[in-house]
Enzyme design. Structure first.
Site, PDB file in Angstrom:
ATOM      1  N   ARG A  46       0.854  -1.195   0.000  1.00 47.34           N
ATOM      2  CA  ARG A  46       0.000   0.000   0.000  1.00 47.34           C
ATOM      3  C   ARG A  46       0.884   1.237   0.000  1.00 47.34           C
ATOM      4  NH1 ARG A  46      -1.375   1.841   4.605  1.00 47.34           N
ATOM      5  NH2 ARG A  46      -2.066  -0.133   5.474  1.00 47.34           N
ATOM      6  N   TYR A  98     -16.650  17.086 -14.843  1.00 46.40           N
ATOM      7  CA  TYR A  98     -17.132  15.703 -14.789  1.00 46.40           C
ATOM      8  C   TYR A  98     -18.152  15.545 -13.647  1.00 46.40           C
ATOM      9  CZ  TYR A  98     -17.083  10.701 -13.870  1.00 46.40           C
ATOM     10  OH  TYR A  98     -17.461   9.405 -13.621  1.00 46.40           O
ATOM     11  N   ASP A 169      -7.516  19.502 -13.663  1.00 49.33           N
ATOM     12  CA  ASP A 169      -7.766  18.146 -14.138  1.00 49.33           C
ATOM     13  C   ASP A 169      -7.428  18.132 -15.631  1.00 49.33           C
ATOM     14  OD1 ASP A 169      -8.883  15.818 -15.192  1.00 49.33           O
ATOM     15  OD2 ASP A 169     -10.521  15.779 -13.735  1.00 49.33           O
ATOM     16  N   LYS A 194      -8.246   7.175 -18.996  1.00 52.95           N
ATOM     17  CA  LYS A 194      -8.602   7.746 -20.289  1.00 52.95           C
ATOM     18  C   LYS A 194      -7.404   7.695 -21.247  1.00 52.95           C
ATOM     19  CE  LYS A 194     -12.542   8.252 -18.332  1.00 52.95           C
ATOM     20  NZ  LYS A 194     -12.388   8.349 -16.948  1.00 52.95           N
TER      21      LYS A 194
HETATM   22  O1  P1T Z   1     -13.364   7.249 -13.796  1.00 56.30           O
HETATM   23  P1  P1T Z   1     -12.154   7.709 -13.022  1.00 56.30           P
HETATM   24  O2  P1T Z   1     -10.877   7.098 -13.465  1.00 56.30           O
HETATM   25  O3  P1T Z   1     -12.355   7.629 -11.551  1.00 56.30           O
HETATM   26  O4  P1T Z   1     -11.956   9.259 -13.388  1.00 56.30           O
HETATM   27  C1  P1T Z   1     -12.839  10.266 -13.010  1.00 56.30           C
HETATM   28  C2  P1T Z   1     -12.728  11.440 -13.946  1.00 56.30           C
HETATM   29  C3  P1T Z   1     -11.983  12.542 -13.564  1.00 56.30           C
HETATM   30  N1  P1T Z   1     -11.843  13.620 -14.363  1.00 56.30           N
HETATM   31  C4  P1T Z   1     -12.419  13.664 -15.574  1.00 56.30           C
HETATM   32  C5  P1T Z   1     -12.252  14.872 -16.429  1.00 56.30           C
HETATM   33  C6  P1T Z   1     -13.173  12.577 -16.031  1.00 56.30           C
HETATM   34  O5  P1T Z   1     -13.729  12.649 -17.248  1.00 56.30           O
HETATM   35  C7  P1T Z   1     -13.345  11.440 -15.192  1.00 56.30           C
HETATM   36  C8  P1T Z   1     -14.151  10.260 -15.610  1.00 56.30           C
HETATM   37  N2  P1T Z   1     -14.976  10.492 -16.697  1.00 56.30           N
HETATM   38  C9  P1T Z   1     -15.781   9.571 -17.301  1.00 56.30           C
HETATM   39  C10 P1T Z   1     -15.924   8.322 -16.886  1.00 56.30           C
HETATM   40  C11 P1T Z   1     -16.487  10.077 -18.486  1.00 56.30           C
HETATM   41  O6  P1T Z   1     -16.996   9.289 -19.297  1.00 56.30           O
HETATM   42  O7  P1T Z   1     -16.544  11.307 -18.630  1.00 56.30           O
END
Ligand code: P1T
Length: 387
Positions: A46, A98, A169, A194
């Site tokens: 961890r 988001y 972000d 992503k």
């Molecule tokens: O899904 P995760 O890895 O926890 O990420 C969250 C997140 C954070 N910031 C942005 C700009 C994001 O687009 C996302 C996650 N977004 C999607 C799942 C989506 O389809 O927009």
């Protein structure tokens, strides 16, 4: 070293014990110690794991940064930035963001006594106007999810007062197209799920900074809270990130062609893409980004039923949440990614029920455009129906 070289080499030296060229998946939760407190720098996974350390070095280098902590999801990364705050603190948030980030702020951190002001950060003056004596953080996305608005990072940096951290972000642009730290941001967050991972096969996140004090506090919370990626996830993310530059160039080229195709259709009411000259912040996009990215949003002409029929008629664009993988996806923000934002609030921000978001993949763009064309054509008679 240049970006693509760092993506392939930084943190990824041959394995010291075996010479393995590729960083191994260190599937171990713990490490045998010679004596209490005498070890090779690893005690518990961890806290630290060699595969994760390699990923963290790779991702830090892609943002031209000194420090990175990797997380089990983008939300795990965002949550850890929020862990730096205390009850009574105030956050200014770019309101186009988001839905999951909005949910974390409004449903979790408001209960902990943190307050939030949501502003249209495309106008930096709105950020300044929202600052209070207890403001500790400015949270921005640029380009935003899903409307692809831009925020001028350097302008927001210039107006922030002492003691206020700026976190960007950078998920939509990826470090290949945009480096917020160089524009004055204190922290960059990524959903590595992503573009960085790039193949829709792993969920992850990262917090990246050049500030040793912030980095140390993030590391403390990474270990204290424990939202860490396992070594398999770290391996997959690292493998994906090696080809980030190649993929981003293709994503942006395809997205540009898709956006221009859609903009040329009289049965498409709106197209959102920072690389279109008609985008209100095209000049800023050219200045702030090295490329315009792979995301395109649109509103097909006609009622909601037309938008839904169009989305269903596509054959190559899968109807799915997420973005940034090699395959093309279509998402309906109002009911999918941004469903956690109340309808009235969503619509005020421009996320209408007919808005659709494309993650343009790296398939042959002729096939993508043919698919979009057939889906528009087969739903054309609905375009003139009354909304
Ligand atoms: O899904 P995760 O890895 O926890 O990420 C969250 C997140 C954070 N910031 C942005 C700009 C994001 O687009 C996302 C996650 N977004 C999607 C799942 C989506 O389809 O927009």
């Amino acid at each position: 070293m240049k970006f693509s070289t760092r993506a392939i080499h930084t943190g990824q030296e041959a394995d010291p014990t075996t010479g393995a060229t590729i960083v191994p998946i260190y599937a171990t939760s713990t490490y045998t110690q010679e004596a209490v407190g005498v070890n090779k720098g690893f005690d518990y996974s961890r806290t630290v794991n060699p595969t994760r350390v390699a990923l963290e070095k790779q991702l830090a280098s892609l943002e031209d940064a000194a420090y990175c902590s990797a997380f089990s999801s983008g939300m795990g990364a965002t949550n850890t930035v929020m862990n730096l705050l205390s009850a009574g603190d105030h956050v200014v948030v770019g309101e186009d963001l988001y839905g999951g980030t909005y949910r974390l702020f409004s449903k979790v951190y408001e209960r902990y006594g943190i307050t939030f002001s949501y502003v249209d950060a495309a106008v930096p003056e709105n950020v300044r106007a929202a600052l209070r004596a207890n403001t500790k953080l400015i949270w921005l996305e640029t380009p935003t999810n899903p409307l692809l608005n831009l925020v001028d990072i350097a302008s927001v940096t210039a107006l922030k007062t002492a003691g206020v951290l700026l976190c960007v972000d950078n998920t939509f642009a990826s470090p290949y197209f945009q480096r917020p730290l160089a524009l004055g941001a204190d922290i960059v967050v990524h959903s590595t799920t992503k573009y960085i991972g790039g193949h829709s096969d792993v969920v992850g996140g990262a917090v990246i900074t050049n500030d040793a004090d912030i980095a140390q506090r993030v590391k403390f919370h990474q270990n204290a809270v424990g939202a860490v990626p396992g070594p398999f996830d770290a391996f997959l993310t690292m493998r994906g990130a090696k080809t980030l530059a190649l993929r981003m160039r293709e994503h942006a080229k395809n997205a540009g062609e898709v956006a221009r195709f859609l903009a040329g259709r009289s049965d498409v009411a709106k197209v959102y893409y920072p690389g279109l000259e008609s985008h209100p912040q095209y000049a800023l996009a050219k200045r702030q980004m090295r490329g315009f990215g792979g995301m395109v949003s649109l509103v097909p002409a006609g009622p909601v039923e037309r938008a839904m029929a169009f989305a269903r008629s596509l054959k190559l664009f899968s109807l799915a949440e997420s973005l940034g993988g090699v395959e093309s996806l279509i998402n309906h923000p109002a009911r999918m990614t941004h469903g956690s934002i109340p309808k009235e609030e969503r619509e005020r921000r421009g996320i209408t029920d007919s808005l659709l978001r494309l993650s343009v993949g790296i398939e042959d763009v002729e096939d993508l455009i043919a698919d979009l064309r057939q889906a528009l054509d087969t739903t054309a008679e609905l375009a003139s129906a009354k909304a």
